[in-house]
Design an enzyme around this catalytic site. Structure first.
Site, PDB file in Angstrom:
ATOM      1  N   ARG A 181       0.889  -1.169   0.000  1.00 40.36           N
ATOM      2  CA  ARG A 181       0.000   0.000   0.000  1.00 40.36           C
ATOM      3  C   ARG A 181       0.919   1.208   0.000  1.00 40.36           C
ATOM      4  NH1 ARG A 181      -0.603   0.136   6.184  1.00 40.36           N
ATOM      5  NH2 ARG A 181       0.411   2.112   6.207  1.00 40.36           N
ATOM      6  N   HIS A 208      -2.249   4.198   5.786  1.00 41.57           N
ATOM      7  CA  HIS A 208      -3.285   3.203   6.049  1.00 41.57           C
ATOM      8  C   HIS A 208      -4.659   3.765   5.693  1.00 41.57           C
ATOM      9  CE1 HIS A 208      -6.112   0.638   8.023  1.00 41.57           C
ATOM     10  NE2 HIS A 208      -6.502   1.643   8.777  1.00 41.57           N
ATOM     11  N   TYR A 237       6.547   4.893  10.803  1.00 42.05           N
ATOM     12  CA  TYR A 237       6.864   3.484  11.067  1.00 42.05           C
ATOM     13  C   TYR A 237       7.486   2.733   9.888  1.00 42.05           C
ATOM     14  CZ  TYR A 237       2.097   3.302   9.127  1.00 42.05           C
ATOM     15  OH  TYR A 237       0.991   3.478   8.351  1.00 42.05           O
TER      16      TYR A 237
HETATM   17  C1  LIG Z   1     -11.776  -6.154  14.632  1.00 39.00           C
HETATM   18  C2  LIG Z   1     -10.991  -4.953  14.249  1.00 39.00           C
HETATM   19  N1  LIG Z   1      -9.863  -4.665  14.911  1.00 39.00           N
HETATM   20  C3  LIG Z   1      -9.150  -3.569  14.601  1.00 39.00           C
HETATM   21  C4  LIG Z   1      -9.556  -2.727  13.621  1.00 39.00           C
HETATM   22  C5  LIG Z   1      -8.778  -1.450  13.353  1.00 39.00           C
HETATM   23  N2  LIG Z   1      -8.019  -1.553  12.149  1.00 39.00           N
HETATM   24  C6  LIG Z   1      -8.517  -1.089  10.985  1.00 39.00           C
HETATM   25  S1  LIG Z   1      -7.546  -1.424   9.735  1.00 39.00           S
HETATM   26  C7  LIG Z   1      -6.396  -2.171  10.700  1.00 39.00           C
HETATM   27  C8  LIG Z   1      -5.196  -2.787  10.082  1.00 39.00           C
HETATM   28  C9  LIG Z   1      -5.591  -3.783   9.056  1.00 39.00           C
HETATM   29  O1  LIG Z   1      -4.485  -4.291   8.392  1.00 39.00           O
HETATM   30  P1  LIG Z   1      -4.617  -5.392   7.302  1.00 39.00           P
HETATM   31  O2  LIG Z   1      -5.600  -6.442   7.715  1.00 39.00           O
HETATM   32  O3  LIG Z   1      -3.255  -5.867   6.995  1.00 39.00           O
HETATM   33  O4  LIG Z   1      -5.253  -4.657   6.054  1.00 39.00           O
HETATM   34  P2  LIG Z   1      -4.785  -3.332   5.306  1.00 39.00           P
HETATM   35  O5  LIG Z   1      -5.435  -2.177   6.001  1.00 39.00           O
HETATM   36  O6  LIG Z   1      -3.317  -3.288   5.381  1.00 39.00           O
HETATM   37  O7  LIG Z   1      -5.288  -3.420   3.920  1.00 39.00           O
HETATM   38  C10 LIG Z   1      -6.793  -2.138  12.021  1.00 39.00           C
HETATM   39  C11 LIG Z   1      -6.009  -2.661  13.149  1.00 39.00           C
HETATM   40  C12 LIG Z   1     -10.760  -3.052  12.946  1.00 39.00           C
HETATM   41  N3  LIG Z   1     -11.254  -2.287  11.967  1.00 39.00           N
HETATM   42  N4  LIG Z   1     -11.434  -4.175  13.264  1.00 39.00           N
END
Ligand SMILES: Cc1ncc(C[n+]2csc(CCOP(=O)(O)OP(=O)(O)O)c2C)c(N)n1
Lengths: 368, 325
Positions: free
Chosen positions: A267, A271, A281
């Site tokens: 990405r 985020h 980071y």
């Molecule tokens: C159950 C839950 N825990 C935490 C979050 C907060 N959160 C949103 S995105 C994220 C990181 C997600 O990373 P990844 O699964 O690798 O997907 P990416 O965003 O990198 O596409 C977090 C911790 C959430 N939305 N839902």
């Protein structure tokens, strides 16, 4: 006395190592490196893939601009993930049921979600998540992992209904740590339900790097415990992603059960556009490394060498994306104001007494 | 004394407790280098090391289980749930497991866990981030629920929560994080859990609130003052256990009560406050208790928060209902 060979723990463990090497078709210089896996696609289809990647790269830019102007709400950048997002969804049909995550708006739009609804979803308007009944998809999931168990359920439903289709869902590398992730792939495996599970491994879950999520060397190998195939694919290579997904879909539709696909991608941006700063980071040089593997770039070279792509065509697609984004934001901004009384009416098929009283209270306020 | 926002006061409390006791640990999603998505743990990993302040994989149930197991090994975990809307993923650990360990082991074990989490509406988060779920936890025996409404309280209450030997869910309203500054003493001080705060003395009506609704109550009281109505404001600070004495005292003093919560009217903390007052002091009431709360829907989409969330105007109207009676 025969001296016993001492078995090292390492030797025992070795037997359990699986080869999850990355599937590739097109390398970063635009060369086909695996002719056998090259999907059968017409020139028009190849060009269509490129147009879509260019479109969503520009769409991402538009989202940035609109977000800066305060005209959007929650925005999760998608640049860098075009091959992963489009390569998977382009292997589906409108009969398939999609369970996207919050970053997967492009897949929904390719499935038929009107573009202004994607913006309405971002802004936090119920019309953004209001779909016609024949649109087989759920709104983007916020609770990471929830879409995986739901996709397992939909896949079982598809099987029981005898439909020739799949349920497809996406999560990230972070999402593959959730309990729901394991439950979803395990259930679908146990029921031999036609689901295709995608992990878009873009290296980061907000600030947490992929290495901190799990000691497993690949995420694809998580499939092993569920007894289903797991494949790691170069997620910057749309041809490889498409080929693998198409094969997975056929495998699932033929009654063989689900498949787990890990796409290795990146990405480029933050985020989300809600205050996240990757400079805090991410290591220096990572961006440059991944930009060198860019999915648009390699496909552009490939198509240009085939005489199928020109700078002019690319400019046209960019202009079209700009135009469509402009129209979409206007349409989104023209959406009627939401009413609390409507929310209350949508809570149950029939309102209970207290809800009914509240509907009346809010209607009185709204009509003032 | 220093001027601090609520989030700075929280960081300060965490820093003090990490310094004080090396069995104190902070963990959760992105709490390390990034300092959490709201920067509540900013700088703490640098200062106290990766062994004490660390990121977890993305799995809330795992975070809760880790806290329980670490407690059994003698640590004092401070776990962060990134947004309280993700409570459901960790509900079993909190309401099903850590809550009952002392009970099921005959009082022979402590569960000194602090669960920190941002919650609350009005800041246009995506779905399932802003929900007020304190009622679910307050209904679970064995867990304390603390909700500060200002920087001073946040620091003192958080230190008390960390030092408490029982599980405490410490909820931080997102709208309060950076919306104002206040004098906060340097160094350690504590505010006892279970004690409400009389924010403002008054004679005509008691407004009982917590979290961000305390700010709305203060704004409402200013409006009411101009109209000659002198409101007393009570900030619950801890929503379980409730400070019954303060609730009864204020009811007996003013005879008119308005209870305010940001959560849906359906059930929850406000209902409990009303119920306790009704059971213990109904004869002191000169009017029916008024209840200001959100409507009984799912937390709404971002664009509709303003219409949906209770506010100072709603409180003013409820006070008038209670006083003209
Ligand atoms: C159950 C839950 N825990 C935490 C979050 C907060 N959160 C949103 S995105 C994220 C990181 C997600 O990373 P990844 O699964 O690798 O997907 P990416 O965003 O990198 O596409 C977090 C911790 C959430 N939305 N839902």
């Amino acid at each position: 006395m025969v001296k016993k060979e001492t078995q090292t723990i390492e030797a025992l463990l070795d037997a359990n190592n699986f080869d999850f090497s990355t599937v590739k078709v097109l390398d970063e210089s635009g060369k086909i490196v695996n002719e056998a896996l090259m999907p059968e696609l017409s020139d028009e289809e190849l060009v269509d893939f490129m147009e879509k990647m260019v479109f969503y790269r520009e769409w991402n830019e538009r989202m940035f601009a609109l977000s800066r102007q305060g005209r959007l709400g929650f925005v999760a950048p998608t640049a860098g993930q075009e091959a992963s997002q489009l390569g998977t969804v382009l292997a589906t049909t409108s009969d398939d049921v999609l369970f996207p995550g919050y970053r997967d708006l492009p897949q929904l739009m390719e499935h038929g979600l009107p573009r202004h609804k994607a913006f309405l979803w971002s802004k936090g308007h119920v019309d953004g998540s209001t779909y016609p009944e024949d649109f087989r998809a759920y709104p983007p999931q916020i609770i990471i992992g929830a879409q995986y168990v739901q996709a397992a359920g939909a896949a079982l439903g598809i099987k029981k209904n005898g439909r020739k289709a799949i349920a497809m869902t996406w999560t990230g590398d972070g999402g593959s740590s959730q309990g729901d992730f394991y439950e979803g792939i395990n259930y679908a495996g146990a029921y031999k339900a036609p689901a295709v599970f995608v992990i878009q491994n873009n290296g980061w879950a907000i600030s947490t790097p992929r290495e901190s999520q799990t000691a497993a060397p690949t995420l694809a190998q998580k499939a092993v415990a569920a007894g289903i195939p797991g494949i790691q694919v170069d997620g910057m290579d749309i041809l490889a992603v498409y080929a693998v997904t198409k094969a997975a879909r056929e495998f699932a539709i033929e009654g063989n059960g689900p498949v787990l696909i890990e796409t290795l991608c990146y990405r480029y941006g933050a985020h989300s556009l809600s205050g996240d700063d990757p400079k805090r980071y991410q290591p220096e040089g990572a961006q440059e490394h991944w930009r060198g593997l860019d999915p648009l770039n390699r496909f552009r070279i490939f198509l240009t060498e085939k005489g199928l792509w020109t700078e002019e065509r690319e400019e046209e697609v960019v202009a079209q994306a700009k135009e469509e984004a402009k129209q979409a934001i206007q349409d989104a901004e023209a959406a009627p104001k939401q009413k609390v009384s409507d929310f209350l009416k949508n809570m149950f098929e029939e309102a209970d007494q207290i809800t009914q009283e509240q509907i009346e209270q809010y209607e009185a306020k709204e009509n003032k | 004394m220093a001027q601090m926002t609520m989030i700075q006061a929280i960081t300060d409390a965490l820093d003090i407790e990490l310094n004080k006791d090396d069995r104190t640990l902070i963990f959760g999603e992105d709490v390390g280098k990034n300092g959490g998505v709201f920067r509540a743990t900013e700088g703490l990993q640098d200062k106290h090391g990766e062994d004490r302040v660390f990121n977890t994989p993305l799995a809330e149930s795992g975070i809760g289980g880790l806290a329980i197991g670490l407690s059994m090994e003698g640590f004092r975990p401070i776990m962060e749930i990134q947004f309280f809307g993700f409570l459901f993923e960790v509900m079993d650990s909190i309401a099903g497991q850590m809550s009952r360990t002392r009970f099921r082991m005959g009082g022979s074990r402590n569960m000194p866990i602090t669960v920190r989490s941002p919650f609350g509406g009005g800041v246009a988060t995506p779905e399932m981030h802003a929900d007020s779920l304190e009622g679910l936890i307050a209904q679970s025996p064995g867990v304390k629920v603390v909700i500060p409404s200002n920087p001073y309280d946040a620091k003192g209450l958080l230190i008390s929560s960390i030092r408490d030997n029982d599980p405490v869910v410490f909820l931080e309203h997102m709208k309060l994080y950076r919306s104002f500054r206040e004098e906060v003493p340097e160094g350690e001080y504590t505010i006892p859990l279970g004690e409400a705060n009389v924010v403002k003395e008054g004679t005509d009506v008691s407004i009982i609130a917590y979290g961000a609704m305390v700010r709305e109550a203060i704004a409402a009281a200013e409006t009411l003052e101009k109209e000659g109505i002198n409101a007393e404001i009570i900030d619950l600070r801890t929503v379980y256990p409730l400070d019954i004495d303060t609730l009864i005292k204020t009811t007996e003093k003013t005879g008119r009560v308005v209870v305010v919560q940001e959560a849906q009217r359906q059930a929850g903390v406000g209902e409990k406050v009303i119920s306790e007052i009704s059971q213990r002091a109904v004869l002191s009431l000169k009017a029916p208790i008024q209840f200001v709360a959100a409507p009984n829907t799912v937390y709404p989409f971002g664009m509709a928060e303003k219409e949906w969330l209770p506010n100072a105007n709603d409180i003013v109207e409820a006070v008038k209902e209670a006083t003209v009676f």
